[in-house]
Structures are given as structure tokens and as C-alpha cells.
Design a protein around this motif. Sequence first.
Motif, PDB file in Angstrom:
ATOM      1  N   SER A  23       0.872  -1.174   0.000  1.00  0.00           N
ATOM      2  CA  SER A  23       0.000   0.000   0.000  1.00  0.00           C
ATOM      3  C   SER A  23       0.910   1.226   0.000  1.00  0.00           C
ATOM      4  O   SER A  23       2.091   1.136   0.364  1.00  0.00           O
ATOM      5  CB  SER A  23      -0.879   0.001   1.253  1.00  0.00           C
ATOM      6  N   ALA A  24       0.381   2.372  -0.406  1.00  0.00           N
ATOM      7  CA  ALA A  24       1.193   3.591  -0.429  1.00  0.00           C
ATOM      8  C   ALA A  24       1.708   3.904   0.975  1.00  0.00           C
ATOM      9  O   ALA A  24       2.841   4.355   1.144  1.00  0.00           O
ATOM     10  CB  ALA A  24       0.367   4.750  -0.963  1.00  0.00           C
ATOM     11  N   GLU A  25       0.900   3.618   1.973  1.00  0.00           N
ATOM     12  CA  GLU A  25       1.288   3.916   3.356  1.00  0.00           C
ATOM     13  C   GLU A  25       2.476   3.045   3.769  1.00  0.00           C
ATOM     14  O   GLU A  25       3.424   3.512   4.393  1.00  0.00           O
ATOM     15  CB  GLU A  25       0.117   3.665   4.327  1.00  0.00           C
ATOM     16  N   GLU A  26       2.384   1.759   3.396  1.00  0.00           N
ATOM     17  CA  GLU A  26       3.461   0.836   3.749  1.00  0.00           C
ATOM     18  C   GLU A  26       4.753   1.250   3.041  1.00  0.00           C
ATOM     19  O   GLU A  26       5.833   1.286   3.630  1.00  0.00           O
ATOM     20  CB  GLU A  26       3.054  -0.575   3.305  1.00  0.00           C
ATOM     21  N   ALA A  27       4.618   1.571   1.757  1.00  0.00           N
ATOM     22  CA  ALA A  27       5.790   1.996   0.985  1.00  0.00           C
ATOM     23  C   ALA A  27       6.384   3.249   1.623  1.00  0.00           C
ATOM     24  O   ALA A  27       7.603   3.374   1.759  1.00  0.00           O
ATOM     25  CB  ALA A  27       5.409   2.254  -0.465  1.00  0.00           C
ATOM     26  N   TYR A  28       5.505   4.152   2.036  1.00  0.00           N
ATOM     27  CA  TYR A  28       5.975   5.398   2.654  1.00  0.00           C
ATOM     28  C   TYR A  28       6.781   5.101   3.921  1.00  0.00           C
ATOM     29  O   TYR A  28       7.879   5.622   4.110  1.00  0.00           O
ATOM     30  CB  TYR A  28       4.792   6.312   2.975  1.00  0.00           C
ATOM     31  N   ASP A  29       6.232   4.243   4.781  1.00  0.00           N
ATOM     32  CA  ASP A  29       6.926   3.949   6.045  1.00  0.00           C
ATOM     33  C   ASP A  29       8.316   3.377   5.791  1.00  0.00           C
ATOM     34  O   ASP A  29       9.290   3.755   6.429  1.00  0.00           O
ATOM     35  CB  ASP A  29       6.110   2.946   6.882  1.00  0.00           C
ATOM     36  N   LEU A  30       8.389   2.444   4.845  1.00  0.00           N
ATOM     37  CA  LEU A  30       9.673   1.793   4.595  1.00  0.00           C
ATOM     38  C   LEU A  30      10.652   2.734   3.899  1.00  0.00           C
ATOM     39  O   LEU A  30      11.841   2.750   4.204  1.00  0.00           O
ATOM     40  CB  LEU A  30       9.464   0.523   3.765  1.00  0.00           C
ATOM     41  N   LEU A  90       3.324   8.354  -3.755  1.00  0.00           N
ATOM     42  CA  LEU A  90       3.598   6.907  -3.800  1.00  0.00           C
ATOM     43  C   LEU A  90       2.376   6.103  -4.212  1.00  0.00           C
ATOM     44  O   LEU A  90       2.487   4.941  -4.603  1.00  0.00           O
ATOM     45  CB  LEU A  90       4.115   6.438  -2.433  1.00  0.00           C
ATOM     46  N   ALA A  91       1.206   6.727  -4.123  1.00  0.00           N
ATOM     47  CA  ALA A  91      -0.023   6.004  -4.494  1.00  0.00           C
ATOM     48  C   ALA A  91      -0.193   5.906  -6.007  1.00  0.00           C
ATOM     49  O   ALA A  91      -1.002   5.122  -6.499  1.00  0.00           O
ATOM     50  CB  ALA A  91      -1.232   6.691  -3.873  1.00  0.00           C
ATOM     51  N   ILE A  92       0.599   6.678  -6.758  1.00  0.00           N
ATOM     52  CA  ILE A  92       0.436   6.675  -8.224  1.00  0.00           C
ATOM     53  C   ILE A  92       0.636   5.253  -8.766  1.00  0.00           C
ATOM     54  O   ILE A  92       1.647   4.612  -8.489  1.00  0.00           O
ATOM     55  CB  ILE A  92       1.454   7.615  -8.911  1.00  0.00           C
ATOM     56  N   GLY A  93      -0.345   4.785  -9.505  1.00  0.00           N
ATOM     57  CA  GLY A  93      -0.213   3.490 -10.173  1.00  0.00           C
ATOM     58  C   GLY A  93      -0.332   2.288  -9.254  1.00  0.00           C
ATOM     59  O   GLY A  93      -0.073   1.161  -9.650  1.00  0.00           O
ATOM     60  N   ARG A  94      -0.685   2.535  -8.005  1.00  0.00           N
ATOM     61  CA  ARG A  94      -0.798   1.416  -7.057  1.00  0.00           C
ATOM     62  C   ARG A  94      -2.222   0.864  -7.036  1.00  0.00           C
ATOM     63  O   ARG A  94      -3.148   1.516  -7.495  1.00  0.00           O
ATOM     64  CB  ARG A  94      -0.463   1.918  -5.656  1.00  0.00           C
ATOM     65  N   GLY A  95      -2.390  -0.325  -6.501  1.00  0.00           N
ATOM     66  CA  GLY A  95      -3.722  -0.917  -6.419  1.00  0.00           C
ATOM     67  C   GLY A  95      -4.103  -1.510  -7.758  1.00  0.00           C
ATOM     68  O   GLY A  95      -3.382  -1.349  -8.747  1.00  0.00           O
ATOM     69  N   GLY A  96      -5.200  -2.195  -7.796  1.00  0.00           N
ATOM     70  CA  GLY A  96      -5.647  -2.782  -9.055  1.00  0.00           C
ATOM     71  C   GLY A  96      -4.861  -4.036  -9.393  1.00  0.00           C
ATOM     72  O   GLY A  96      -3.961  -4.440  -8.671  1.00  0.00           O
TER      73      GLY A  96
END
Length: 548
Positions: free
Chosen positions: A374-381, A408-414
Amino acid sequence: MDYLALAALLFPDVTETPEDIENKYPRRELPEGAVVTRMAPSPTGFVHLGNLVQGMISERMAHQTGGVLFLRVEDTDAKREVPGAVEVLIESLKHYHIHFDEGATMDGDHGQYGPYRQRQRAAIYHVFAKKLVAEGKAYPCFCTEAELSAIREQQEANKETTGYYGKYAIWRDRSLEDIQAQLAAGNPWVLRFRSEGSIENQFKFDDLVKGKLTITENNIDHVLLKSDGIPTYHFAHAVDDHLMRTTHVVRGDEWLPSLPFHIQLFQALGFKLPKYVHIGPLMKMDGNSKRKLSKRKDPELALTFYKAEGFPVQAMREYLMTVLNSNFEDWRRANPDADIDSFRFSPKKLNPAGSLFDYAKLTDVSKNVISRMSAEEAYDLLLEWATEFDPDFGEKLSADAGYAIRILAIGRGGKKPRKDLATWKEAKPYMGFFYDEYLEAPVFDEKYDKSVIVDVLNRFLETFDPADDSSAWFEKVKAITSAIGFTTDMKAYKADPAAFPGTVADVSTFIRQAVTGKTNSPDLYTVMQILGYECTAARIRDCIAALN
Ligand code: GLU
């Protein structure tokens, strides 16, 4: 020879019996099939990929069977010891989710089967050394370095196997009087194993990785205790792994040549032999041939390398499991969201010849892993990485977490998330332009006249409305394209490029470069949405000014 007298002479201070010691190390109460294994590093300070591989294999074998993983520090070679090495190892392995149930820890030893540092176990080894002497299975050797060298030279000259054996084992059958005289003179001695093996004899042995091996008996009278009373690796291995109730010895296959001796030693001591898991080396392709990863040549052998590059822990674990068990990838495809620890690891599936380490494949796996976060997880790391390795970037990320997360949410999910990043180190080159300080001045293709680019940018500014949806936005880009005489018909352009001064793709690139400084970026419409009207317009205006 009176072996009991010899034992008393050599070990006058040893009063405990093997039984006394055995009673301190009771059988472990564990479920049927539970694996007890250990990591037994020498604290040399260099933590490498091989340690992680061994750690993962041991950890999985222990924990997937309800067993125990412990850490034993093999510090018998004081010369090689580096202060703080144990702490570095523990920290590095913890980072990759290798947790020890017992053994040496950051704050002393934990567990009922200690001490877990070999230098603290000298008295224990001496009890078993005394037992071997009392049974005629070990003897003192007073050979000097010079004598041993002379023996070696003679063997080399005769083209014989080198070592202390047969007629060369000159202290093997010496009288008690000879030994007493040497002791009285205060001469140093080592304790040697009295091998009854013969190189004429072979037997079969099952290794969990290597499979059925044909082993030639050991005939060398190897050293058990060095002259300072500290055991060799071999003796300590037998005593410790027996007492600590190790069921499986997972170790590098550089120990395979010592296995005949180890088997013999366990038998002589009356110990049940553990199972052996001899893992092959990590190799890489070098030109057309494979070779072992080398500390000197390959920076990617050090575990610190992966942390600094910013490979997520999860990616490293996924990748290594792919290398270790050939069925892992299929399992992962069938279970994309499952915890990696629910995969059943099998030592039998390890490649006996060793594993091929493929950096490109690691990168692929890592892209996949990061794309699924998730964007949040990517952000934390990413923040954790940047704080350590690029503090300036770290500060920007933490100053506005919401902003960074939207990027970081760009293109994520789906179903098909974008795979833009393989490491956290790649994040700044990828998204740095969102921060004014990292925005680079665009370098436009000289093929186009500056006035054309300025014209495009002015037209874009006039019509730009952040309230547009992406198709309305793109219609405007197309309208600009037509207005300046470029084409929106890519097919026609491809058929006859000379017929057009440029295309809608060029127009987009001008705008993209003005806003991001680069010819490549995530979806430009989304980029502008995140940057907002003020910032987007300001960047375009700055660009126009620079071009004029
Ligand atoms: N101390 C040995 C080494 O560092 C350990 C081998 C083993 O795991 O038994 O290689």
C-alpha cells in the motif's frame, strides 16, 4: 598403558563426570519431528548473504516444525574475533526476521542449554576430553611446530597424504613415563584423537541436501584441544551439538571434508549423530561461468549492501526463498497474498551444488514486492531507509507525509500495479521532482525551436484547469497540438514522419519536461493533480522565462 592414570595426569582439576554434565542438559520436551538447530558463527564481524541464507534455512526448519533455533558463538579463535561482531550479526539477522529462541543475545545469554559462547565452556570440553583419554581414545602430543613441519615436508617429498597419522603419529603410543617427563618439563601439548579409521574403508551416509554420500573413513589423529586447552571446531561441534540437543546441523558445505572425522568423533563420545544439512555456496555468473560470490570481488555479498541499496526485507526473503526452493515461485503464484512463512520449506529441495544468485532476478522480485505494497506501507519503509541513508530526502518525506503518500499512491492498487521501484534508493530519482529542491532544469530536444516550446507552454497555461478530469485535460493537449500544426494522428505520423513537424507525444513531452524536469515521469495528469495548480503553473512559467 594405564589410560585412567593418563587421564588423571592430564586433567587433574576435572572432577565432574560426563553424567554430571548430561544431567544439566536434559532432553528437550518438544513435539515429534521438531527440529532443533542453531547458527554457530565465528564472530569475525562480516555478515554476508550466506549468513542470511543459512539463517533462513535454519529458522524455517526449526519454526515450521515447532522446534528451536539458537545462536551459539564460536569464539574459540580469539585472533579472528572482532569486538561487537555478535551484536552486528544479531541485529542484521533480526532485520531479516530471523529470531533466535535462545542463545547469545544482545543482553547476555538466554536459555537452559548454555553457556552459548564457547570460550565460556572450556570446563565442559575438558570433562569429555578426560573421558576420551580414560578410554584410550585420545592422547597428548608434544610435537613442536618444527617437528610437525618436518613431518609435512617428508610426506610431501614422498608424495603421501599430509597429516598426523600412522607412523607419523609419533606420540600415539608413547609411554606414560615419556609423557610425564614432558609434563614435568612444562612442555606444551595438544590433545589428539586416536583414530581407528582406515582410508581403505568406505560407508554410506545420508545428507539432507547432498543426498547419499560415500564416505571414506578418517585416519588422521586430529587435534581436539589446542595447547591453551581451547577446543578445535571439531571437538566443540560434537560436544556442543550433543549437549544442546541439536537435531539438525545446518552449515556450509566447506565442512563436508571434516564430516568423516565428525561422525567418528560422535561415535567415540557415545553421542547420537545429528542430521546434517550441508548447504552449497552462493554463486554468480561471471561471464559464461559460475563462481562463488567472493568477499573481495563482490560488494553484493555483504548484507549491508542490500540495506544501503534499500531492498525491502520482504523482497530479500521472497527472492532468497525463490532461489532456495524451486517450488516457491509456483506456490507464490497460487498464494499471492499469503505470509511467506506459510510456505513449507524443504531442505531436500536445495540445490546440492549451491544456489545461483541473480541480481536482475532480485530486482524483479523486489519491484513486484514494492508494487504490491500500500502507499502507506511503501511510505513507512521509504522513510525508514531515507532517514538512515539520505536524511535530506527523509526530512522532505516526513515534513508532509500526506503529500508523499499521494505521490507513492500513483499506479498502485488494481490488478496490474506499476513496477517503478526496485529499491528505495531509486525513489528519489523517480519522485524527487515533486520537491522543488530536487527539480532539475529540463534539457529540451534541440530539434525543436525554443519558440515552439514556449508557444506550447503558453497555450497550456492559458487553458490549464485543475478541475478537468483526465480526458478533458488530454483533449486540451490535443487541441494545442493541432493549433501549432503538430499531429495527433500517431498512425499517420509513423507512416510518414517527414510529413509532420511533430506529434502530440512531443507536445506532452514539452509540458512534462517543464513540470517534472524529465522526459519520463508517472502519469502527467496525476502528477499535476498532486502538485496542484500553483506549483504546476509556477514551474511552467519558470520554464518559459528560462527559454526566453
Ligand atoms: N563456526 C563455524 C563457522 O563459522 C560454524 C559451522 C557450523 O555451523 O557448524 O563456519
